[in-house]
Write a protein that holds these residues in place. Sequence first.
Motif, short mmCIF file in Angstrom:
data_model
loop_
_atom_site.label_atom_id
_atom_site.label_comp_id
_atom_site.label_asym_id
_atom_site.label_seq_id
_atom_site.Cartn_x
_atom_site.Cartn_y
_atom_site.Cartn_z
N LEU A 121 0.78 -1.17 -0.13
CA LEU A 121 0.03 0.10 -0.04
C LEU A 121 0.90 1.28 0.04
CD1 LEU A 121 -2.75 -0.67 2.43
CD2 LEU A 121 -3.14 -0.22 0.10
N SER A 122 2.17 1.01 0.18
CA SER A 122 2.89 2.32 0.35
C SER A 122 2.96 3.05 -0.75
CB SER A 122 4.31 1.84 1.08
OG SER A 122 4.80 1.24 0.19
N LEU A 123 2.94 2.36 -1.91
CA LEU A 123 3.12 3.21 -3.21
C LEU A 123 1.57 3.62 -3.58
CD1 LEU A 123 5.84 0.88 -4.91
CD2 LEU A 123 6.07 3.37 -4.11
N ASP A 124 0.63 3.42 -3.07
CA ASP A 124 -0.66 3.56 -3.32
C ASP A 124 -1.08 5.04 -2.89
OD1 ASP A 124 -3.84 1.75 -3.08
OD2 ASP A 124 -3.45 3.71 -3.93
N MET A 125 -1.15 5.72 -3.71
CA MET A 125 -1.50 7.35 -3.62
C MET A 125 -3.09 7.21 -2.86
SD MET A 125 -0.83 10.43 -3.71
CE MET A 125 0.59 10.85 -4.92
N GLY A 126 -3.77 6.75 -3.22
CA GLY A 126 -5.12 6.54 -2.70
C GLY A 126 -5.11 6.34 -1.32
N ALA A 127 -4.39 5.29 -0.90
CA ALA A 127 -4.29 4.85 0.38
C ALA A 127 -3.75 5.93 1.34
CB ALA A 127 -3.69 3.58 0.66
N ALA A 128 -2.57 6.15 0.67
CA ALA A 128 -1.69 7.51 1.49
C ALA A 128 -2.42 8.47 1.70
CB ALA A 128 -0.45 7.82 0.74
N LEU A 129 -3.30 8.87 0.68
CA LEU A 129 -4.19 9.90 0.88
C LEU A 129 -5.20 9.97 1.87
CD1 LEU A 129 -4.48 12.90 -0.74
CD2 LEU A 129 -6.13 11.98 -1.90
N ASP A 130 -5.75 8.63 1.90
CA ASP A 130 -6.85 8.40 2.88
C ASP A 130 -6.30 8.52 4.54
OD1 ASP A 130 -8.75 7.93 1.03
OD2 ASP A 130 -8.77 5.95 1.06
N LEU A 175 2.34 13.79 3.21
CA LEU A 175 1.98 12.80 1.90
C LEU A 175 3.17 12.09 1.74
CD1 LEU A 175 -0.13 11.64 0.34
CD2 LEU A 175 0.00 13.31 -1.08
N GLU A 176 4.45 12.75 1.48
CA GLU A 176 5.79 12.17 1.22
C GLU A 176 6.10 11.10 2.07
OE1 GLU A 176 7.65 16.37 -0.64
OE2 GLU A 176 8.73 15.36 0.82
N ARG A 177 5.79 11.39 3.46
CA ARG A 177 6.09 10.41 4.52
C ARG A 177 5.49 9.26 4.30
NH1 ARG A 177 7.00 14.91 7.77
NH2 ARG A 177 4.85 14.68 8.91
N GLU A 178 4.13 9.51 3.96
CA GLU A 178 3.23 8.23 3.73
C GLU A 178 3.56 7.31 2.43
OE1 GLU A 178 0.78 7.11 5.76
OE2 GLU A 178 0.71 8.75 7.02
N LEU A 179 3.99 8.17 1.60
CA LEU A 179 4.53 7.26 0.24
C LEU A 179 5.73 6.56 0.53
CD1 LEU A 179 3.21 10.21 -2.28
CD2 LEU A 179 2.42 7.82 -1.99
N VAL A 180 6.81 7.28 1.28
CA VAL A 180 8.01 6.61 1.15
C VAL A 180 7.99 5.40 1.89
CG1 VAL A 180 10.39 7.06 2.18
CG2 VAL A 180 9.14 8.83 0.81
#
Lengths: 180, 105
Positions: A121-130, A175-180
């Motif tokens: 999920l870490s690369l999933d923008m939708g999940a990170a945004l949520d 958001l960056e932290r959620e994605l990395v």
Amino acid sequence: MTGQVNALPKARARQEATEPRLLTEAEFEGFHARTSQPLWAYLRRISGDPALADDVLQESYLRLLRHPPAADRDERERKAYLFQIATNLMRDRWRARERERSALERLLSFWSPRPERNAGLSLDMGAALDRLPQRDRALLWLAHVEGYDHREIAKVLGLQERSVRVILFRARKKLERELV
Amino acid sequence: MKMEQEIQEGLRQLARETRPTKPLPSAEQLWWRAEVIRRLVSREEAARQAERPLLWSQAAGLFLVVLGLLSLFISGEPRFLALLFAVVLAPLTALIAFFFLPRET
């Protein structure tokens, strides 16, 4: 005297320009066709709930028709006005839901810890945004998807224009932290 | 800067992929729903405005009655009430009813 006579039509034109004007059916049809999909995506992503997005979208257009924007506003400003209505409606719904949910969450918090992130999920923008707070989601969406500037974002979300830059920067970092 | 661009691209990609699961209400449906609401609201407003003279005349009538009773108590004369009603209150009430009460159309 002549100046006064000339001033009257000008004053009337100015008044008409700033007064709300009802959209014609054809104008509304075009506006709806251009804005309904982006508005639904915005509502869906900031709420995380498709059914809620459906409800708020419908109510936003009804409210726009009942309280139309000033006649001198262009398409971009009308769209921002629609997003402002939708954001306010969504905020009302959140508050109502929060009141209902908070008592239940306090009871259930012992059994339901925060969801853990996994690699998939870490690369999933939708999940990170949520995983971001609702205000940050709205900010990021308006800035990066709708391309609004700080003044427009401040108006839509009811924030100070000066604070938008800082809050947006922080939201992006989160958001960056959620994605990395 | 690169990360910011990636975020922007990622969000735009997400926006393109975010599609409603069922058809959204059409412009025509929304237009007519708004029209129905507009008509209901204007009808309620008209009803409220029609009630306004009635409320004013009721308030005026009540004020006159209170005035009459006060006059009676202050004067201490029973015949004064009859005189007051005949001379002042009855014609005033009739005038109020004639000019302010809503008429049947």
